[in-house]
Enzyme design. Structure first.
Site, short mmCIF file in Angstrom:
data_model
loop_
_atom_site.label_atom_id
_atom_site.label_comp_id
_atom_site.label_asym_id
_atom_site.label_seq_id
_atom_site.Cartn_x
_atom_site.Cartn_y
_atom_site.Cartn_z
N GLY A 188 53.76 37.79 39.79
CA GLY A 188 53.17 38.90 39.77
C GLY A 188 53.99 40.18 40.26
O GLY A 188 54.78 40.24 41.03
N SER A 189 53.73 41.33 39.58
CA SER A 189 54.32 42.68 39.87
C SER A 189 54.26 42.94 41.46
O SER A 189 55.21 43.43 42.02
CB SER A 189 53.88 43.74 38.90
OG SER A 189 52.45 43.95 39.21
N CYS B 185 53.79 40.75 43.86
CA CYS B 185 53.65 39.75 44.64
C CYS B 185 55.05 39.46 45.26
O CYS B 185 56.06 39.63 44.85
CB CYS B 185 53.38 38.17 43.47
SG CYS B 185 53.76 36.93 44.42
N GLY C 192 53.54 38.57 35.82
CA GLY C 192 54.69 38.73 35.31
C GLY C 192 55.06 39.21 34.02
O GLY C 192 56.21 39.42 33.52
N GLY D 50 47.39 41.93 35.53
CA GLY D 50 47.00 42.78 36.73
C GLY D 50 47.55 44.03 36.63
O GLY D 50 46.58 45.09 36.08
N GLY E 19 47.08 39.67 48.36
CA GLY E 19 47.62 39.14 49.50
C GLY E 19 48.33 40.12 50.44
O GLY E 19 49.09 40.09 51.30
N ARG F 58 38.57 41.41 55.57
CA ARG F 58 38.20 41.35 57.08
C ARG F 58 37.06 41.94 57.75
O ARG F 58 36.34 41.77 58.45
CB ARG F 58 39.45 41.57 57.96
CG ARG F 58 39.29 41.08 59.37
CD ARG F 58 40.82 41.19 59.77
NE ARG F 58 41.60 42.12 59.60
CZ ARG F 58 42.85 42.16 59.85
NH1 ARG F 58 43.56 41.20 60.38
NH2 ARG F 58 43.62 43.46 59.50
P1 IMP Z 1 51.07 41.27 37.50
O1 IMP Z 1 49.89 41.26 36.03
O2 IMP Z 1 52.31 40.90 37.17
O3 IMP Z 1 50.49 42.37 38.25
O4 IMP Z 1 50.23 40.06 38.37
C1 IMP Z 1 48.98 39.63 38.34
C2 IMP Z 1 48.84 38.47 39.10
O5 IMP Z 1 49.40 38.55 40.52
C3 IMP Z 1 47.36 38.11 39.60
O6 IMP Z 1 46.67 37.41 38.62
C4 IMP Z 1 47.52 36.91 40.71
O7 IMP Z 1 47.84 35.79 40.18
C5 IMP Z 1 48.86 37.39 41.27
N1 IMP Z 1 48.62 38.38 42.61
C6 IMP Z 1 47.73 39.32 42.84
N2 IMP Z 1 47.70 39.67 44.21
C7 IMP Z 1 48.96 38.83 44.51
C8 IMP Z 1 49.49 38.95 46.05
O8 IMP Z 1 49.13 39.74 47.00
N3 IMP Z 1 50.69 38.12 45.86
C9 IMP Z 1 50.88 37.35 45.18
N4 IMP Z 1 50.62 37.14 43.99
C10 IMP Z 1 49.28 37.92 43.61
#
Ligand code: IMP
Length: 503
Positions: free
Chosen positions: A316-317, A319, A360, A381, A409, A418
């Site tokens: 994830g971007s 992550c 990703g 995301g 996260g 929280r």
């Molecule tokens: P993106 O489309 O590359 O931005 O990735 C989105 C995905 O990253 C989400 O659907 C989750 O599976 C993952 N993700 C979301 N929040 C976190 C984080 O804080 N840490 C690690 N992975 C995350």
């Protein structure tokens, strides 16, 4: 001795599609992007399919009610974020389900005591010239009147004039009742020469507004993802701790599909969660699970009864899981491995469990690659966070419009949780960051442009459906030097922003 996976683990950018033969029928207009969302037996149809292979990530900064409505309008599905109280999440789900296609929930609602100056400010901010007036200023408050730009003259009227002095009051308004269909509402609009028709329940609480211009727009959304009662479909994220109290509320609110939201899905916790849901409600309540990155993890969750399985750890971007915990696998390699396992599982057991590539995806072409590698659909995301419909504010950063985007996260997301849970969830370390992404306008325009590219690529591969693409796709790994060759090179770009315009 530990197990070593053979070969390296790769990402999408290290692959390309080699075109196949395309016949004259292979044009984007002939491509169908329909794809299964939930497991099905050989010879049967899935209970739920998506009309486009896109779901929005289970994240605070991505999937609220506006995203749910906008994405279902285009044929995909949002998963409302679970990092909030069960009640708040259920309310978001309900608001998507209650939204009648073509019935707009106003985001510029007035109270009778507001001033003309405030009305003008709101109009400037939202661009809306028709604003309902309710007792509490909320979109579903008791309807007291309506203000349109015909009700005041900014150059002449006193800016301190109160809304109740110039609104068209409730008793003079033509309204629709809660059972009115969109078609009937449109007839009333035409017959009574209105621009907008407020729709109210038996106690005069505002349900929505039908605008003259939106009826046609609604008819131009042929992909809308609707349930049997013609309501938008929506998913909801759950966790492996409070499902016994959360799931009943989400189902009551009308959630069509649940999905366990976890960075690591090969666990006893997921097994317990799925068993409880299917044991309590039967197989008709659908629950996705994940995330996994190999065949073993897939098989485990498939045997647990997961309705679909998400692939991806650390890609994830936002992550930083790989950096903090050292777990994960290149997204492309993980996806290929899991999709192979899904096909073997289907051959062996006669059960097809759809696979979702989660995280990703950076360039639009990564979506074509993910589908070609076997994904049935994607979870995105960063991609969706950039649009108007994500729940975050648009901000101006050094002269460029941005939207905020943070990981589930990250300190920010967990702090929020929280706060909600009264300190129960402790943050031990971070797995995500807080960031900006470039603002990209409306979801509709963005998704249409992306999917046109995906369809064009499919045509180059001679495929008119996603299963056909998966059969026919020919993929090749690329060297780091040929990645440089893939972008504009050895020329001086006239427009320095061009390199990011592909995204
Ligand atoms: P993106 O489309 O590359 O931005 O990735 C989105 C995905 O990253 C989400 O659907 C989750 O599976 C993952 N993700 C979301 N929040 C976190 C984080 O804080 N840490 C690690 N992975 C995350």
């Amino acid at each position: 001795m530990a197990t070593f996976f053979p070969g390296e683990s790769h990402t999408f950018s290290e692959y390309l599609l080699v075109p196949g033969y395309s016949s004259q029928e292979c044009v984007p207009d002939n491509v169908s992007l329909k794809t299964p969302l939930t497991r099905f037996r050989a010879g049967e149809q899935p209970a739920i399919s998506l009309n486009i292979p896109m779901t929005s990530a289970i994240m605070q900064s991505v999937s609220g009610e506006s995203m749910g409505i906008a994405l279902a309008t285009e044929g995909g599905m949002s998963f409302i974020y679970g990092s909030q109280s069960s009640e708040d999440e259920a309310a978001m789900v309900k608001s998507v389900k209650d939204h009648k296609a073509g019935f707009v929930i106003s985001d510029s609602t007035l109270t009778p005591g507001m001033t003309l100056a405030e009305v003008m400010q709101l109009k400037m901010r939202t661009g809306h010239s028709t604003m309902p007036v309710t007792d509490d200023g909320l979109a579903h408050g008791k309807l007291l009147g309506i203000v349109t730009s015909r009700d005041y003259r900014p150059s002449r009227d006193d800016p301190a004039k109160r809304v109740e002095e110039f609104m068209t009051p409730r008793e003079k308004l033509i309204v629709g009742d809660e059972h009115i269909t969109l078609k009937r509402a449109n007839d009333v609009i035409w017959d009574s020469k209105l621009n907008a028709l407020p729709v109210v329940d038996a106690s005069d609480y505002l349900l929505g507004i039908v605008f003259r211009k939106d009826y046609d727009a609604h008819k131009t959304n042929p992909n809308e993802l609707l349930d049997a009662n013609k309501r938008y479909m929506v998913g909801a994220g759950i966790n492996t701790r409070d499902y016994e109290t959360r799931v009943p509320l989400l189902l009551d609110a009308g959630a069509d599909v649940l999905c366990i939201d976890s960075s690591e899905g090969y666990s006893e916790w997921q097994k317990r969660t799925i068993s409880w849901i299917h044991g309590t409600y039967g197989e008709d309540v659908h629950v996705g699970a994940g995330n996994v990155v190999d065949a073993e993890g897939f098989r485990f969750l498939a045997d647990c009864g997961a309705d679909f399985i998400k692939v991806g750890i650390g890609g994830g971007s936002i992550c930083i899981t790989r950096e903090t915990k050292g777990i994960g696998r290149g997204q492309a390699t993980a996806l290929i491995d899991v999709c192979r396992a899904r096909d073997e599982y289907f051959k062996e057991k006669g059960v097809y469990v759809p696979v979702c590539s989660d995280g990703g995806i950076v360039y639009d072409y990564h979506m074509s690659l993910a589908l070609a590698m076997g994904a049935d659909f994607m979870m995105l995301g960063r991609y969706f966070a950039r649009f108007d419909e994500s729940p975050t504010a648009r901000v101006n950063v050094n002269g460029q419009y941005m939207k905020e985007y943070w990981g589930e996260g990250s300190v920010r997301a967990r702090n929020w949780q929280r706060y909600d849970l009264g300190g129960a969830a402790k943050l031990s370390f971070e797995e995500g960051v807080d960031s900006y992404v470039p603002y990209a306008g409306s979801l509709k325009a963005g998704v249409e442009s992306t999917l046109y590219k995906v369809k064009s690529t499919m045509c180059n591969c001679g495929a008119l459906t996603i299963p056909e693409l998966q059969q026919k796709a020919r993929l090749t790994l690329v060297s780091s030097t040929s990645i440089i060759e893939g972008g504009a090179h050895d020329v001086v770009l006239k427009d320095h922003n061009q390199s990011i315009s592909y995204r």
